[in-house]
Design an enzyme around this catalytic site. Structure first.
Site, PDB file in Angstrom:
ATOM      1  N   GLY A  81       0.848  -1.098  -0.020  1.00 17.06           N
ATOM      2  CA  GLY A  81      -0.001   0.014   0.030  1.00 17.06           C
ATOM      3  C   GLY A  81       0.941   1.130  -0.015  1.00 17.06           C
ATOM      4  O   GLY A  81       2.078   1.215  -0.542  1.00 17.06           O
ATOM      5  N   ALA A  82       0.129   2.458   0.624  1.00 18.65           N
ATOM      6  CA  ALA A  82       0.909   3.817   0.455  1.00 18.65           C
ATOM      7  C   ALA A  82       1.413   3.932  -1.047  1.00 18.65           C
ATOM      8  O   ALA A  82       2.640   4.240  -1.228  1.00 18.65           O
ATOM      9  CB  ALA A  82       1.965   3.797   1.369  1.00 18.65           C
ATOM     10  N   LEU A  83       0.404   3.675  -2.049  1.00 14.05           N
ATOM     11  CA  LEU A  83       1.001   3.645  -3.368  1.00 14.05           C
ATOM     12  C   LEU A  83       1.719   5.139  -3.702  1.00 14.05           C
ATOM     13  O   LEU A  83       1.144   6.033  -3.458  1.00 14.05           O
ATOM     14  CB  LEU A  83      -0.254   3.194  -4.472  1.00 14.05           C
ATOM     15  CG  LEU A  83      -0.911   1.779  -3.996  1.00 14.05           C
ATOM     16  CD1 LEU A  83      -1.971   1.620  -5.127  1.00 14.05           C
ATOM     17  CD2 LEU A  83       0.168   0.795  -3.729  1.00 14.05           C
TER      18      LEU A  83
ATOM     19  N   GLN B 104      15.347  -7.583  -2.859  1.00 14.82           N
ATOM     20  CA  GLN B 104      14.241  -8.159  -2.629  1.00 14.82           C
ATOM     21  C   GLN B 104      14.239  -9.026  -3.998  1.00 14.82           C
ATOM     22  O   GLN B 104      13.491 -10.011  -4.124  1.00 14.82           O
ATOM     23  CB  GLN B 104      13.046  -7.276  -2.271  1.00 14.82           C
ATOM     24  CG  GLN B 104      11.941  -7.699  -2.674  1.00 14.82           C
ATOM     25  CD  GLN B 104      10.617  -6.831  -2.037  1.00 14.82           C
ATOM     26  OE1 GLN B 104      10.391  -6.674  -0.719  1.00 14.82           O
ATOM     27  NE2 GLN B 104      10.206  -6.144  -2.883  1.00 14.82           N
TER      28      GLN B 104
ATOM     29  N   GLN C  64       8.107  -8.963   7.806  1.00 15.05           N
ATOM     30  CA  GLN C  64       9.215  -8.552   7.301  1.00 15.05           C
ATOM     31  C   GLN C  64       9.671  -7.216   8.098  1.00 15.05           C
ATOM     32  O   GLN C  64      10.537  -6.870   7.518  1.00 15.05           O
ATOM     33  CB  GLN C  64       9.062  -8.052   5.838  1.00 15.05           C
ATOM     34  CG  GLN C  64       8.124  -7.264   5.413  1.00 15.05           C
ATOM     35  CD  GLN C  64       7.951  -7.093   4.028  1.00 15.05           C
ATOM     36  OE1 GLN C  64       6.897  -8.096   3.391  1.00 15.05           O
ATOM     37  NE2 GLN C  64       8.510  -6.272   3.272  1.00 15.05           N
TER      38      GLN C  64
ATOM     39  N   HIS D 214       4.708   2.153  -7.705  1.00 12.77           N
ATOM     40  CA  HIS D 214       3.854   1.323  -7.686  1.00 12.77           C
ATOM     41  C   HIS D 214       2.973   1.447  -9.213  1.00 12.77           C
ATOM     42  O   HIS D 214       2.792   0.386  -9.672  1.00 12.77           O
ATOM     43  CB  HIS D 214       2.793   1.255  -6.504  1.00 12.77           C
ATOM     44  CG  HIS D 214       3.655   1.046  -5.203  1.00 12.77           C
ATOM     45  ND1 HIS D 214       3.724   2.095  -4.161  1.00 12.77           N
ATOM     46  CD2 HIS D 214       4.326  -0.071  -4.640  1.00 12.77           C
ATOM     47  CE1 HIS D 214       4.211   1.497  -3.146  1.00 12.77           C
ATOM     48  NE2 HIS D 214       4.708   0.327  -3.628  1.00 12.77           N
TER      49      HIS D 214
ATOM     50  N   ASP E 209      13.976  -1.895  -5.083  1.00 12.80           N
ATOM     51  CA  ASP E 209      14.190  -3.033  -3.610  1.00 12.80           C
ATOM     52  C   ASP E 209      15.051  -4.232  -4.395  1.00 12.80           C
ATOM     53  O   ASP E 209      14.630  -5.335  -4.605  1.00 12.80           O
ATOM     54  CB  ASP E 209      13.097  -3.557  -3.359  1.00 12.80           C
ATOM     55  CG  ASP E 209      12.219  -2.320  -2.432  1.00 12.80           C
ATOM     56  OD1 ASP E 209      12.686  -1.675  -1.695  1.00 12.80           O
ATOM     57  OD2 ASP E 209      11.044  -1.962  -2.966  1.00 12.80           O
TER      58      ASP E 209
ATOM     59  N   ARG F  27       8.239   5.381   2.259  1.00 15.00           N
ATOM     60  CA  ARG F  27       8.780   6.455   3.340  1.00 15.00           C
ATOM     61  C   ARG F  27       9.077   7.734   3.229  1.00 15.00           C
ATOM     62  O   ARG F  27       9.342   8.552   4.070  1.00 15.00           O
ATOM     63  CB  ARG F  27      10.235   5.608   3.873  1.00 15.00           C
ATOM     64  CG  ARG F  27       9.760   4.044   4.134  1.00 15.00           C
ATOM     65  CD  ARG F  27      11.269   3.402   4.188  1.00 15.00           C
ATOM     66  NE  ARG F  27      10.814   1.790   4.491  1.00 15.00           N
ATOM     67  CZ  ARG F  27      10.901   1.389   5.522  1.00 15.00           C
ATOM     68  NH1 ARG F  27      10.967   1.885   6.758  1.00 15.00           N
ATOM     69  NH2 ARG F  27      10.492   0.040   5.721  1.00 15.00           N
TER      70      ARG F  27
HETATM   71  O1  PAF Z   1       7.923  -4.140  -1.562  1.00 13.40           O
HETATM   72  C1  PAF Z   1       7.361  -4.574  -1.068  1.00 13.40           C
HETATM   73  O2  PAF Z   1       6.268  -3.650  -0.902  1.00 13.40           O
HETATM   74  C2  PAF Z   1       7.064  -5.808   0.006  1.00 13.40           C
HETATM   75  O3  PAF Z   1       8.246  -6.239   0.497  1.00 13.40           O
HETATM   76  C3  PAF Z   1       6.196  -6.976  -0.778  1.00 13.40           C
HETATM   77  C4  PAF Z   1       7.059  -7.522  -2.034  1.00 13.40           C
HETATM   78  C5  PAF Z   1       4.768  -6.310  -1.147  1.00 13.40           C
HETATM   79  C6  PAF Z   1       6.108  -8.229   0.113  1.00 13.40           C
HETATM   80  O4  PAF Z   1       5.442  -7.613   1.243  1.00 13.40           O
END
Ligand code: PAF
Length: 289
Positions: free
Chosen positions: A31-33, A154, A61, A37, A151, A188
Protein backbone atom coordinates in the site's frame (compact mmCIF):
# COMPACT_ATOMS: atom_id res chain seq x y z
CA UNK A 1 -12.25 -2.62 -9.87
CA UNK A 2 -13.36 -5.18 -7.30
CA UNK A 3 -11.95 -5.48 -3.81
CA UNK A 4 -11.40 -8.97 -2.42
CA UNK A 5 -10.43 -9.74 1.17
CA UNK A 6 -10.00 -13.51 1.27
CA UNK A 7 -7.85 -16.12 -0.47
CA UNK A 8 -11.00 -18.04 -1.35
CA UNK A 9 -12.48 -14.84 -2.79
CA UNK A 10 -9.48 -14.05 -4.99
CA UNK A 11 -9.42 -17.63 -6.32
CA UNK A 12 -13.12 -17.45 -7.10
CA UNK A 13 -12.75 -14.05 -8.78
CA UNK A 14 -9.96 -15.37 -11.00
CA UNK A 15 -11.83 -18.47 -12.10
CA UNK A 16 -14.99 -16.68 -13.21
CA UNK A 17 -15.54 -17.17 -16.96
CA UNK A 18 -14.36 -13.64 -17.82
CA UNK A 19 -11.01 -14.18 -16.03
CA UNK A 20 -10.32 -17.90 -16.45
CA UNK A 21 -7.60 -18.82 -18.92
CA UNK A 22 -6.38 -15.25 -19.24
CA UNK A 23 -2.92 -13.88 -18.49
CA UNK A 24 -2.84 -12.72 -14.86
CA UNK A 25 -0.45 -10.00 -13.69
CA UNK A 26 0.18 -9.48 -9.96
CA UNK A 27 1.63 -6.33 -8.41
CA UNK A 28 2.40 -7.13 -4.75
CA UNK A 29 2.47 -4.00 -2.55
CA UNK A 30 2.20 -2.91 1.05
CA UNK A 31 0.00 0.00 0.00
CA UNK A 32 0.91 3.69 0.37
CA UNK A 33 1.00 3.62 -3.42
CA UNK A 34 3.21 6.09 -5.25
CA UNK A 35 4.35 6.59 -8.85
CA UNK A 36 6.78 3.65 -8.50
CA UNK A 37 3.89 1.24 -7.77
CA UNK A 38 1.71 2.86 -10.42
CA UNK A 39 4.42 2.24 -13.05
CA UNK A 40 4.27 -1.48 -12.10
CA UNK A 41 0.47 -1.52 -12.38
CA UNK A 42 0.62 0.21 -15.78
CA UNK A 43 3.24 -2.31 -16.97
CA UNK A 44 0.95 -5.15 -15.84
CA UNK A 45 -1.98 -3.48 -17.61
CA UNK A 46 0.02 -3.36 -20.86
CA UNK A 47 1.14 -7.02 -20.67
CA UNK A 48 -1.74 -8.88 -19.02
CA UNK A 49 -5.46 -9.53 -19.37
CA UNK A 50 -6.20 -9.36 -15.65
CA UNK A 51 -4.31 -7.11 -13.22
CA UNK A 52 -4.36 -7.94 -9.51
CA UNK A 53 -2.83 -5.50 -7.01
CA UNK A 54 -2.31 -6.84 -3.50
CA UNK A 55 -2.15 -4.46 -0.56
CA UNK A 56 -0.91 -6.13 2.61
CA UNK A 57 1.36 -4.59 5.23
CA UNK A 58 3.24 -7.78 5.98
CA UNK A 59 4.10 -7.87 9.70
CA UNK A 60 6.69 -10.66 9.39
CA UNK A 61 9.10 -8.57 7.31
CA UNK A 62 9.38 -5.75 9.86
CA UNK A 63 12.19 -6.07 12.38
CA UNK A 64 11.09 -2.89 14.11
CA UNK A 65 7.57 -2.78 15.58
CA UNK A 66 7.68 1.04 15.57
CA UNK A 67 8.32 0.97 11.81
CA UNK A 68 5.37 -1.43 11.34
CA UNK A 69 3.07 0.79 13.42
CA UNK A 70 4.20 3.93 11.56
CA UNK A 71 3.77 2.37 8.10
CA UNK A 72 1.33 4.61 6.18
CA UNK A 73 -2.07 2.97 5.56
CA UNK A 74 -4.91 4.44 3.48
CA UNK A 75 -6.97 1.79 1.68
CA UNK A 76 -9.35 4.24 -0.02
CA UNK A 77 -6.51 6.24 -1.53
CA UNK A 78 -4.71 3.05 -2.64
CA UNK A 79 -7.91 1.68 -4.20
CA UNK A 80 -8.50 4.91 -6.11
CA UNK A 81 -4.92 5.06 -7.45
CA UNK A 82 -4.75 1.35 -8.31
CA UNK A 83 -8.03 1.54 -10.18
CA UNK A 84 -6.93 4.62 -12.15
CA UNK A 85 -3.66 2.90 -13.11
CA UNK A 86 -5.61 -0.07 -14.50
CA UNK A 87 -6.06 -2.68 -11.75
CA UNK A 88 -9.02 -5.05 -12.10
CA UNK A 89 -8.86 -6.58 -8.62
CA UNK A 90 -7.54 -5.22 -5.34
CA UNK A 91 -6.59 -8.05 -2.98
CA UNK A 92 -6.61 -6.69 0.59
CA UNK A 93 -6.31 -9.66 2.95
CA UNK A 94 -6.08 -9.18 6.69
CA UNK A 95 -3.32 -10.73 8.79
CA UNK A 96 -5.39 -13.86 9.65
CA UNK A 97 -5.87 -14.61 5.95
CA UNK A 98 -2.16 -14.58 5.23
CA UNK A 99 -1.08 -16.03 8.59
CA UNK A 100 -3.89 -18.27 9.88
CA UNK A 101 -3.96 -19.06 13.60
CA UNK A 102 -1.17 -21.55 14.35
CA UNK A 103 0.76 -20.58 11.22
CA UNK A 104 4.17 -22.28 11.45
CA UNK A 105 5.60 -22.22 7.93
CA UNK A 106 8.40 -19.93 6.80
CA UNK A 107 10.03 -19.76 3.40
CA UNK A 108 13.72 -18.97 3.79
CA UNK A 109 16.04 -18.16 0.90
CA UNK A 110 19.63 -18.56 2.05
CA UNK A 111 22.67 -16.80 0.58
CA UNK A 112 21.42 -13.73 -1.27
CA UNK A 113 19.13 -12.77 1.64
CA UNK A 114 22.02 -12.64 4.14
CA UNK A 115 24.33 -9.66 3.35
CA UNK A 116 23.49 -5.94 3.41
CA UNK A 117 19.70 -5.57 3.94
CA UNK A 118 19.61 -9.06 5.47
CA UNK A 119 22.43 -8.20 7.86
CA UNK A 120 21.05 -4.74 8.74
CA UNK A 121 17.41 -5.74 9.16
CA UNK A 122 17.97 -9.29 10.40
CA UNK A 123 17.39 -12.58 8.54
CA UNK A 124 13.72 -12.39 9.47
CA UNK A 125 13.20 -9.56 7.00
CA UNK A 126 13.74 -11.55 3.81
CA UNK A 127 12.17 -14.65 5.38
CA UNK A 128 9.06 -12.50 5.83
CA UNK A 129 9.23 -11.24 2.25
CA UNK A 130 9.86 -14.72 0.77
CA UNK A 131 7.04 -16.23 2.85
CA UNK A 132 4.41 -13.64 1.97
CA UNK A 133 5.41 -13.52 -1.71
CA UNK A 134 5.12 -17.32 -1.89
CA UNK A 135 1.67 -17.14 -0.24
CA UNK A 136 0.57 -14.39 -2.65
CA UNK A 137 1.78 -16.41 -5.64
CA UNK A 138 -0.12 -19.46 -4.40
CA UNK A 139 -3.28 -17.44 -3.71
CA UNK A 140 -3.34 -15.50 -6.99
CA UNK A 141 -1.49 -17.83 -9.38
CA UNK A 142 -0.08 -15.02 -11.53
CA UNK A 143 1.60 -15.59 -14.89
CA UNK A 144 3.72 -12.48 -14.31
CA UNK A 145 4.59 -10.63 -11.09
CA UNK A 146 5.95 -7.09 -11.11
CA UNK A 147 8.63 -5.76 -8.75
CA UNK A 148 10.56 -2.48 -8.66
CA UNK A 149 14.31 -2.30 -9.20
CA UNK A 150 14.39 0.08 -6.21
CA UNK A 151 14.23 -2.96 -3.88
CA UNK A 152 17.03 -4.71 -5.75
CA UNK A 153 17.95 -7.25 -3.07
CA UNK A 154 14.29 -8.18 -2.66
CA UNK A 155 14.17 -8.78 -6.43
CA UNK A 156 17.24 -11.04 -6.22
CA UNK A 157 15.67 -12.99 -3.31
CA UNK A 158 12.38 -13.42 -5.22
CA UNK A 159 14.21 -14.50 -8.39
CA UNK A 160 16.17 -17.12 -6.38
CA UNK A 161 12.92 -18.30 -4.74
CA UNK A 162 11.15 -18.67 -8.09
CA UNK A 163 14.11 -20.52 -9.63
CA UNK A 164 14.60 -22.86 -6.63
CA UNK A 165 10.92 -23.81 -6.33
CA UNK A 166 10.36 -23.79 -10.11
CA UNK A 167 7.36 -21.52 -9.54
CA UNK A 168 5.43 -20.98 -12.78
CA UNK A 169 5.63 -17.18 -12.72
CA UNK A 170 7.75 -14.69 -14.67
CA UNK A 171 9.32 -11.90 -12.61
CA UNK A 172 9.25 -8.54 -14.39
CA UNK A 173 11.54 -5.90 -12.89
CA UNK A 174 10.61 -2.28 -13.63
CA UNK A 175 13.03 0.68 -13.35
CA UNK A 176 13.19 2.83 -10.22
CA UNK A 177 10.94 5.89 -10.49
CA UNK A 178 12.55 9.06 -9.18
CA UNK A 179 11.40 12.51 -8.09
CA UNK A 180 12.55 15.26 -10.50
CA UNK A 181 15.60 15.91 -8.27
CA UNK A 182 16.63 12.22 -8.30
CA UNK A 183 15.26 10.94 -4.96
CA UNK A 184 14.00 7.38 -5.46
CA UNK A 185 10.25 7.16 -4.81
CA UNK A 186 9.43 5.28 -1.63
CA UNK A 187 6.43 4.99 0.65
CA UNK A 188 8.77 6.16 3.40
CA UNK A 189 9.50 9.53 1.75
CA UNK A 190 6.28 11.02 3.18
CA UNK A 191 7.79 10.49 6.64
CA UNK A 192 10.87 12.61 5.86
CA UNK A 193 10.96 15.77 7.92
CA UNK A 194 10.96 18.77 5.52
CA UNK A 195 14.43 19.67 6.82
CA UNK A 196 15.69 16.19 5.85
CA UNK A 197 14.17 16.07 2.37
CA UNK A 198 17.15 17.80 0.74
CA UNK A 199 19.67 15.66 2.68
CA UNK A 200 17.92 12.53 1.40
CA UNK A 201 19.42 13.28 -2.03
CA UNK A 202 22.78 12.21 -0.56
CA UNK A 203 21.95 8.55 -1.35
CA UNK A 204 21.64 9.19 -5.09
CA UNK A 205 24.61 11.55 -5.10
CA UNK A 206 26.75 8.92 -3.32
CA UNK A 207 25.69 6.25 -5.83
CA UNK A 208 26.46 8.58 -8.75
CA UNK A 209 29.89 9.27 -7.24
CA UNK A 210 30.64 5.53 -6.89
CA UNK A 211 29.45 4.86 -10.46
CA UNK A 212 31.55 7.76 -11.81
CA UNK A 213 34.61 6.44 -9.96
CA UNK A 214 34.13 3.06 -11.62
CA UNK A 215 33.70 4.67 -15.04
CA UNK A 216 36.94 6.57 -14.38
CA UNK A 217 38.72 3.26 -13.71
CA UNK A 218 38.60 2.91 -9.91
CA UNK A 219 38.39 -0.52 -8.31
CA UNK A 220 35.06 -1.34 -6.57
CA UNK A 221 36.31 -0.79 -3.00
CA UNK A 222 37.78 2.60 -3.94
CA UNK A 223 34.48 3.55 -5.63
CA UNK A 224 32.66 2.60 -2.40
CA UNK A 225 35.07 4.75 -0.40
CA UNK A 226 34.47 7.77 -2.67
CA UNK A 227 30.68 7.32 -2.64
CA UNK A 228 30.67 7.06 1.16
CA UNK A 229 32.91 10.13 1.57
CA UNK A 230 30.60 12.15 -0.71
CA UNK A 231 27.56 11.19 1.37
CA UNK A 232 29.34 12.14 4.59
CA UNK A 233 30.07 15.62 3.20
CA UNK A 234 26.30 15.95 2.61
CA UNK A 235 25.60 15.06 6.25
CA UNK A 236 24.38 11.48 5.72
CA UNK A 237 26.28 8.47 7.03
CA UNK A 238 25.48 5.32 5.05
CA UNK A 239 24.87 2.00 6.81
CA UNK A 240 26.49 0.62 3.70
CA UNK A 241 27.42 1.74 0.24
CA UNK A 242 28.62 -1.27 -1.75
CA UNK A 243 29.30 -2.36 -5.30
CA UNK A 244 27.87 -5.87 -5.59
CA UNK A 245 27.07 -8.70 -7.93
CA UNK A 246 23.32 -8.16 -8.64
CA UNK A 247 22.50 -11.87 -8.36
CA UNK A 248 24.34 -12.72 -5.10
CA UNK A 249 24.76 -9.32 -3.43
CA UNK A 250 28.36 -10.28 -2.63
CA UNK A 251 31.07 -7.70 -3.32
CA UNK A 252 31.61 -7.26 -7.07
CA UNK A 253 35.14 -8.07 -8.16
CA UNK A 254 34.84 -8.51 -11.94
CA UNK A 255 33.61 -5.28 -13.48
CA UNK A 256 33.42 -6.80 -16.97
CA UNK A 257 30.11 -8.22 -15.69
CA UNK A 258 27.08 -6.07 -14.72
CA UNK A 259 27.36 -4.75 -11.16
CA UNK A 260 25.10 -2.79 -8.86
CA UNK A 261 25.92 0.08 -6.49
CA UNK A 262 23.61 -0.19 -3.46
CA UNK A 263 23.16 2.08 -0.49
CA UNK A 264 21.16 2.32 2.73
CA UNK A 265 21.18 5.24 5.15
CA UNK A 266 19.08 6.76 7.89
CA UNK A 267 17.99 10.31 7.10
CA UNK A 268 16.50 11.72 10.28
CA UNK A 269 14.10 9.02 11.53
CA UNK A 270 13.65 7.42 8.13
CA UNK A 271 15.76 4.61 6.72
CA UNK A 272 16.13 4.87 2.93
CA UNK A 273 17.65 2.55 0.30
CA UNK A 274 18.58 3.08 -3.32
CA UNK A 275 20.72 1.49 -6.03
CA UNK A 276 22.22 2.14 -9.44
CA UNK A 277 23.06 -0.50 -12.07
CA UNK A 278 26.67 -0.28 -13.31
CA UNK A 279 27.11 -1.46 -16.89
CA UNK A 280 29.94 -3.90 -17.63
CA UNK A 281 33.33 -2.46 -18.40
CA UNK A 282 35.50 -3.32 -21.45
CA UNK A 283 37.27 -6.61 -20.71
CA UNK A 284 40.77 -5.21 -21.53
CA UNK A 285 40.58 -2.38 -19.00
CA UNK A 286 42.43 -2.51 -15.63
CA UNK A 287 41.43 -0.87 -12.34
CA UNK A 288 43.17 1.95 -10.53
CA UNK A 289 43.60 0.77 -6.94
O1 PAF B 1 8.09 -4.42 -1.74
C1 PAF B 1 7.10 -4.54 -0.98
O2 PAF B 1 6.23 -3.68 -0.89
C2 PAF B 1 6.99 -5.79 -0.11
O3 PAF B 1 8.23 -6.21 0.33
C3 PAF B 1 6.23 -6.94 -0.79
C4 PAF B 1 6.96 -7.45 -2.03
C5 PAF B 1 4.83 -6.47 -1.19
C6 PAF B 1 6.08 -8.11 0.18
O4 PAF B 1 5.40 -7.72 1.33
Amino acid sequence: MHRVRTIEGIREALTTPDHAGRRIGLVPTMGALHEGHLSLIRAARRDCDVVVVSVFVNPTQFNDQGDLAAYPRDEERDAHLASRAGADLLFVPDVDQMYPPGDSTTVSVRGVSEPLEGAQRGVGHFDGVATVVTKLFIAVGPDVAYFGQKDAQQVAVVQRLVADLALPVTIEVCPTVREPDGLAMSSRNVRLHPADRQRALALKVGLDRAAAAITAGSAPREAERQGTATMMTLGVEPEYLAVVDPATFLPAEDLTKPALAVVAAPVGDVRLIDNLPIPPRDAGRTDHP
